[in-house]
Design a protein around this motif. Sequence first.
Motif, PDB file in Angstrom:
ATOM      1  N   CYS A 127      37.987  54.834  31.541  1.00  0.00           N
ATOM      2  CA  CYS A 127      38.055  53.480  31.001  1.00  0.00           C
ATOM      3  C   CYS A 127      37.764  53.484  29.506  1.00  0.00           C
ATOM      4  O   CYS A 127      38.520  52.907  28.716  1.00  0.00           O
ATOM      5  N   ARG A 128      36.693  54.139  29.105  1.00  0.00           N
ATOM      6  CA  ARG A 128      36.358  54.219  27.677  1.00  0.00           C
ATOM      7  C   ARG A 128      37.493  54.851  26.880  1.00  0.00           C
ATOM      8  O   ARG A 128      37.826  54.409  25.785  1.00  0.00           O
ATOM      9  N   GLY A 156      30.962  59.572  36.981  1.00  0.00           N
ATOM     10  CA  GLY A 156      31.250  59.093  35.635  1.00  0.00           C
ATOM     11  C   GLY A 156      32.715  59.189  35.231  1.00  0.00           C
ATOM     12  O   GLY A 156      33.060  58.903  34.086  1.00  0.00           O
ATOM     13  N   SER A 169      32.608  48.921  40.279  1.00  0.00           N
ATOM     14  CA  SER A 169      33.559  48.627  39.214  1.00  0.00           C
ATOM     15  C   SER A 169      32.903  47.810  38.105  1.00  0.00           C
ATOM     16  O   SER A 169      33.191  48.015  36.918  1.00  0.00           O
ATOM     17  N   THR A 205      34.273  55.671  34.352  1.00  0.00           N
ATOM     18  CA  THR A 205      33.740  55.196  33.077  1.00  0.00           C
ATOM     19  C   THR A 205      34.361  55.961  31.913  1.00  0.00           C
ATOM     20  O   THR A 205      34.787  55.360  30.923  1.00  0.00           O
ATOM     21  N   ARG A 212      29.844  48.082  37.182  1.00  0.00           N
ATOM     22  CA  ARG A 212      29.052  49.051  36.405  1.00  0.00           C
ATOM     23  C   ARG A 212      29.940  49.847  35.451  1.00  0.00           C
ATOM     24  O   ARG A 212      29.552  50.129  34.323  1.00  0.00           O
ATOM     25  N   VAL A 213      31.140  50.213  35.907  1.00  0.00           N
ATOM     26  CA  VAL A 213      32.077  50.934  35.024  1.00  0.00           C
ATOM     27  C   VAL A 213      32.350  50.100  33.781  1.00  0.00           C
ATOM     28  O   VAL A 213      32.287  50.595  32.649  1.00  0.00           O
ATOM     29  N   LEU A 214      32.660  48.826  33.981  1.00  0.00           N
ATOM     30  CA  LEU A 214      32.969  47.957  32.847  1.00  0.00           C
ATOM     31  C   LEU A 214      31.770  47.791  31.918  1.00  0.00           C
ATOM     32  O   LEU A 214      31.909  47.886  30.695  1.00  0.00           O
ATOM     33  N   GLU A 215      30.597  47.560  32.481  1.00  0.00           N
ATOM     34  CA  GLU A 215      29.407  47.372  31.652  1.00  0.00           C
ATOM     35  C   GLU A 215      29.088  48.646  30.864  1.00  0.00           C
ATOM     36  O   GLU A 215      28.762  48.581  29.679  1.00  0.00           O
ATOM     37  N   ARG A 216      29.211  49.803  31.502  1.00  0.00           N
ATOM     38  CA  ARG A 216      28.963  51.073  30.806  1.00  0.00           C
ATOM     39  C   ARG A 216      30.030  51.375  29.758  1.00  0.00           C
ATOM     40  O   ARG A 216      29.813  52.186  28.870  1.00  0.00           O
ATOM     41  N   SER A 217      31.176  50.719  29.878  1.00  0.00           N
ATOM     42  CA  SER A 217      32.275  50.922  28.929  1.00  0.00           C
ATOM     43  C   SER A 217      32.247  49.904  27.791  1.00  0.00           C
ATOM     44  O   SER A 217      33.168  49.858  26.977  1.00  0.00           O
TER      45      SER A 217
END
Length: 150
Positions: free
Chosen positions: A88-89, A82, A114, A85, A116-121
């Motif tokens: 990024c957030r 995590g 990557s 993420t 998934r990182v954006l979608e979770r952010s």
Amino acid sequence: MAKLLANRRGAPGISWRPQGTEELCEFVNSTNLHRRGPQVRFAIARTADDTIVGSVGFHSISMTHRSAEVAYDLHPDEWGRGLATAACRSVVGWAMTQGLTRIQATVLSGNQPSLRVLERSGFEFEGHLRKYRWVEGIAHDALMYSYVQT
């Protein structure tokens, strides 16, 4: 960090690969918070021992259009925790306090972690960019995501 970015096996989604520590140091030294420029980069460090394990930041910054593109990289040993993420957030939240209203990201189409990182952010998919990034002499498709302040 130079070893991380140069490692094709450990970082397949990275389209920029410095040729060595000298090139990476030149890049890092060109990005600081005390002057306005086209990019800003922050280190991602483990809390336990303060070891740098990645970076996150912005390039293509336009204060005129109140936009920038986020980019991040993380050592493979740190994946799945995590950290990307959270980083990024954090930087997107900070960017919104600096007057930006749009943060975008382009990701090579096969880079699922990557994405998934954006979608979770909180980023949303905007489109498919054909033959957008050249990596090791081959044109790759990229996906465009954005986070827009409401």
